[in-house]
Design a protein around this motif. Structure first.
Motif, short mmCIF file in Angstrom:
data_model
loop_
_atom_site.label_atom_id
_atom_site.label_comp_id
_atom_site.label_asym_id
_atom_site.label_seq_id
_atom_site.Cartn_x
_atom_site.Cartn_y
_atom_site.Cartn_z
N ALA A 101 -4.28 3.32 10.30
CA ALA A 101 -5.24 3.21 9.06
C ALA A 101 -6.79 3.35 9.17
N ASP A 102 -7.47 3.98 8.76
CA ASP A 102 -8.94 3.93 9.07
C ASP A 102 -9.06 4.36 10.23
N GLY A 103 -8.43 5.32 10.98
CA GLY A 103 -8.74 5.55 12.36
C GLY A 103 -8.18 4.50 13.43
N ALA A 104 -7.43 3.58 13.19
CA ALA A 104 -6.76 2.37 14.13
C ALA A 104 -5.75 1.93 13.82
N GLY A 108 2.38 -3.42 10.68
CA GLY A 108 3.23 -2.97 9.51
C GLY A 108 3.67 -1.49 9.55
N PRO A 109 4.67 -1.29 8.70
CA PRO A 109 4.94 0.10 8.24
C PRO A 109 3.79 0.92 7.81
N GLY A 110 3.68 2.40 7.94
CA GLY A 110 3.00 3.18 7.22
C GLY A 110 3.72 4.10 6.30
N GLY A 111 3.05 5.23 5.97
CA GLY A 111 3.81 6.17 5.34
C GLY A 111 4.70 7.20 6.09
N ALA A 112 5.19 8.22 5.34
CA ALA A 112 5.81 9.05 6.31
C ALA A 112 4.91 9.78 7.36
N TRP A 113 5.87 9.80 8.56
CA TRP A 113 5.28 10.21 10.03
C TRP A 113 4.05 9.12 10.28
N ASN A 114 3.77 8.11 9.78
CA ASN A 114 2.90 7.10 10.24
C ASN A 114 3.24 5.75 10.33
N THR A 115 4.52 5.73 11.15
CA THR A 115 4.87 4.54 11.54
C THR A 115 5.38 4.57 13.08
N PHE A 116 4.81 3.55 13.95
CA PHE A 116 4.88 3.66 15.43
C PHE A 116 5.54 2.38 15.84
N VAL A 117 6.23 2.43 17.07
CA VAL A 117 6.23 1.42 18.09
C VAL A 117 5.90 1.89 19.34
#
Length: 143
Positions: A101-104, A108-117
């Motif tokens: 989010a905002d380059g950092a 917590g989870p994000g949207g599609a293709w934006n959730t990582f561990v």
């Protein structure tokens, strides 16, 4: 011309320890475990459902890159929370679920293709697991 990525070398200090980590804890399948002359050992493993494998090696037999220097190898799964749970159950120290989010990175989870561990192997090679859509054409469990 079709180009397919087939093999990613992962430099390690102790091939046997790394083989146990990737096969028993992370859940990769051992494809080959070969001992060649001059003390060179090649261990190839494949993540479930992947067309691309990794090869473990110590010394110049596989790669000249120093152990622990590979960062950012990425796996994609349909459910990153479930994948994290599996790794934790197998004793892999894996970080929290995060998103960009905002380059950092933010918790917590994000949207599609934006959730990582993220996790590291025993040598410090760094891995990212990204949540993406299931691939019904992938080999293995279909997820």
């Amino acid at each position: 011309m079709r180009w397919k990525l087939e093999l990613v070398p992962i430099p390690v200090r102790d091939v046997e320890r790394a083989k146990r980590f990737y096969s028993e804890q992370v859940g990769f399948t051992v494809d080959h475990d070969l001992r060649l002359g001059d003390g060179v050992r090649i261990v190839q493993l494949t993540p479930p459902g992947s067309h691309c494998s990794i090869v473990l090696g110590a010394g110049d037999g596989v790669t000249r890159v120093r152990p622990g220097s590979v960062r950012g190898v990425q796996l994609v799964v349909p459910d990153v929370v479930a994948a994290r749970g599996e790794l934790l159950a197998r004793g892999v120290p894996v970080g929290p679920v995060q998103h960009v989010a905002d380059g950092a990175l933010s918790d917590g989870p994000g949207g599609a293709w934006n959730t990582f561990v993220y996790f590291d192997d025993p040598d410090g090679n760094g891995w990212a697991i990204q949540e993406g859509a299931a691939d019904p054409t992938a080999p293995g469990d279909g997820a």
